[in-house]
Each structure stands twice: as structure tokens, then as C-alpha cells.
Design a protein around this motif. Structure first.
Motif, mmCIF file in Angstrom:
data_model
loop_
_atom_site.group_PDB
_atom_site.id
_atom_site.type_symbol
_atom_site.label_atom_id
_atom_site.label_comp_id
_atom_site.label_asym_id
_atom_site.label_seq_id
_atom_site.Cartn_x
_atom_site.Cartn_y
_atom_site.Cartn_z
ATOM 1 N N ARG A 32 16.452 -29.070 15.827
ATOM 2 C CA ARG A 32 16.038 -29.309 17.256
ATOM 3 C C ARG A 32 16.259 -30.864 17.786
ATOM 4 O O ARG A 32 15.785 -31.662 16.681
ATOM 5 C CB ARG A 32 14.486 -28.930 17.722
ATOM 6 N N ASN A 35 13.932 -33.312 24.112
ATOM 7 C CA ASN A 35 13.908 -32.116 25.054
ATOM 8 C C ASN A 35 15.183 -32.183 26.185
ATOM 9 O O ASN A 35 15.617 -31.099 26.349
ATOM 10 C CB ASN A 35 12.536 -32.185 25.864
ATOM 11 N N LEU A 36 15.395 -33.259 26.435
ATOM 12 C CA LEU A 36 16.818 -33.487 27.374
ATOM 13 C C LEU A 36 17.997 -33.111 26.685
ATOM 14 O O LEU A 36 18.350 -31.957 27.330
ATOM 15 C CB LEU A 36 16.913 -35.029 27.627
ATOM 16 N N GLU A 38 17.997 -30.540 24.372
ATOM 17 C CA GLU A 38 17.947 -29.234 23.968
ATOM 18 C C GLU A 38 18.085 -28.543 25.278
ATOM 19 O O GLU A 38 18.685 -27.403 25.296
ATOM 20 C CB GLU A 38 16.740 -28.761 23.424
ATOM 21 N N ALA A 39 17.715 -29.287 26.426
ATOM 22 C CA ALA A 39 17.834 -28.581 27.755
ATOM 23 C C ALA A 39 19.284 -28.246 28.126
ATOM 24 O O ALA A 39 19.896 -27.529 28.961
ATOM 25 C CB ALA A 39 16.915 -29.065 28.842
ATOM 26 N N SER A 41 21.820 -28.200 26.026
ATOM 27 C CA SER A 41 22.442 -27.011 25.270
ATOM 28 C C SER A 41 22.081 -25.881 25.790
ATOM 29 O O SER A 41 22.881 -24.991 25.834
ATOM 30 C CB SER A 41 21.787 -27.016 23.932
ATOM 31 N N ILE A 42 20.811 -25.562 26.184
ATOM 32 C CA ILE A 42 20.249 -24.150 26.883
ATOM 33 C C ILE A 42 21.119 -23.937 28.155
ATOM 34 O O ILE A 42 21.779 -22.994 28.431
ATOM 35 C CB ILE A 42 18.713 -24.125 27.076
ATOM 36 N N LEU A 43 21.252 -25.108 28.843
ATOM 37 C CA LEU A 43 22.194 -24.886 30.234
ATOM 38 C C LEU A 43 23.656 -24.616 29.616
ATOM 39 O O LEU A 43 24.165 -23.712 30.427
ATOM 40 C CB LEU A 43 22.112 -26.297 30.870
#
Length: 209
Positions: A32, A35-36, A38-39, A41-43
Motif C-alpha cells: 500500500r 492515500n492519494l 491508492e485512490a 489505483s482504485i479509480l
């Protein structure tokens, strides 16, 4: 009531192409990051997954067309297509953003390396997928201005979409950061099912005629 039923009919697809990728992401053992990142990546994962759902948000899904009418299926298809292709167009830049916070390779060098590296099959596939995705977007948005007959555009759209999906899926499986066996199985099953329904609707049907 009609709108509620409309949404209910889309829940199974939402579970498959939104909930399943999120679960697979949460189970992924990829390290991981902030947060930016990972966000982003999720998007990207959700954007690609929802583009896979486009195979089932078309006339190929006869049950859905029967339940909520073709005009509504097309509305959802267009909304998801334009929104998430626009997001995936930014995918190379999502890869570059972390370099802005890295003291090693600069963002510019990283971007140039992405678009000029031809010694990696994954990158070549990604470039082919990106170009075909852009063509799908342009030919869809400017279909009437290009004066394409509907049948011609429909087949062009279908074959370009297959080219994009196959190369993009291969690209993701080959060098995707969160790629693992579970994600690979999910993507392959979704692509194989989608192409089967597409061929069944257009190619096999034409052959029978």
C-alpha cells in the motif's frame, strides 16, 4: 417506482463490476502507498472494470433490454463509456503523479519512458489499448459528423472495443500493480463472456442469415 425498478435491474452488474473488484483489491497483497496514490489505483481499477461491463450494457444483454428498454440501456452505456474512458485517458498521468513526490526519476522522464519504451510487451499492449480507446471515444462522440452509417459504425465500434479490451486486459495482467491470480481470473472471465455475447449477437447471427 419505474426508476426504482430500473436501478434494481442494474444491481447484479454493479455487484460484479464494482463490488467484486473492490473486494479483490482489498485482498491484494500489493504494498500500500499513500492515500492519494491508492485512490488513483482504485479509480483506475473501477474504471477498467466498468468498461468491461459495457459488453453487458448493450443489445447483447437481451434480458436487460427487455426489462428496462433499449433506450435506457443505451443511456447507461453512454454514461459509463464517456465517463470512464475519460478517466482512463488520464491513466498514464496517474502513473506519473507519484514521481512528483520522488527524488529519483522526474515526472517528465517517467512519462517519456512510458510512451517510448518498446522493449516491454506490457507497455506495447498498453499503448495499443490507449490508441484504440481514443479512437473508440472519437468515433462514438463524433459519429454523426463522420457521416458513418449506423451498421458500419456499430461493427467498427464493436471490433475496436474488442481490440481495446483484449490488449488492455493483457496489459493489466502483464504489468498491473495489483494484478494477481484472482484479478486475472476475474478479468479473463469477464472479457471471454463479453466477447462471446458480442460475437453471438453480431457475427454468429450474421453467419446464420
Amino acid at each position: 417506482m419505474k426508476k426504482r425498478n430500473y436501478i434494481l435491474k442494474l444491481i447484479p452488474l454493479a455487484i460484479v463490476f464494482i463490488l467484486v473488484p473492490i473486494v479483490l483489491y482489498s485482498l491484494s497483497d500489493a504494498p500500500r502507498r499513500d492515500n492519494l496514490f491508492e485512490a488513483l489505483s482504485i479509480l483506475t481499477i473501477l474504471g477498467f472494470s466498468l468498461l468491461l461491463s459495457q459488453f453487458f450494457l448493450a443489445r447483447t444483454n437481451k434480458d436487460l433490454v427487455k426489462d428496462i428498454r433499449m433506450v435506457n440501456v443505451l443511456k447507461v452505456h453512454k454514461f459509463i463509456g464517456y465517463l470512464f474512458i475519460s478517466i482512463l485517458l488520464l491513466h498514464p498521468f496517474f502513473l506519473v503523479v507519484p514521481k512528483l513526490f520522488d527524488n529519483g526519476v522526474t515526472a517528465t522522464d517517467a512519462f517519456l519512458k512510458i510512451i517510448t519504451s518498446f522493449n516491454s510487451l506490457g507497455i506495447i499492449l498498453g499503448l495499443i489499448a490507449y490508441v484504440s480507446m481514443v479512437i473508440v471515444l472519437i468515433t462514438s462522440f463524433f459519429r454523426f459528423k463522420l457521416h458513418l452509417k449506423y451498421k458500419t459504425w456499430r461493427y467498427l465500434h464493436g471490433y475496436l472495443t474488442m481490440l481495446f479490451i483484449i490488449t488492455a486486459t493483457w496489459h493489466v495482467i502483464n504489468i498491473g500493480r495489483h494484478s494477481n491470480n484472482h484479478f486475472s481470473i476475474f478479468y479473463i472471465l469477464a472479457v471471454a463472456s463479453g466477447i462471446y455475447f458480442l460475437m453471438k449477437t453480431y457475427v454468429f447471427k450474421t453467419s446464420k442469415k
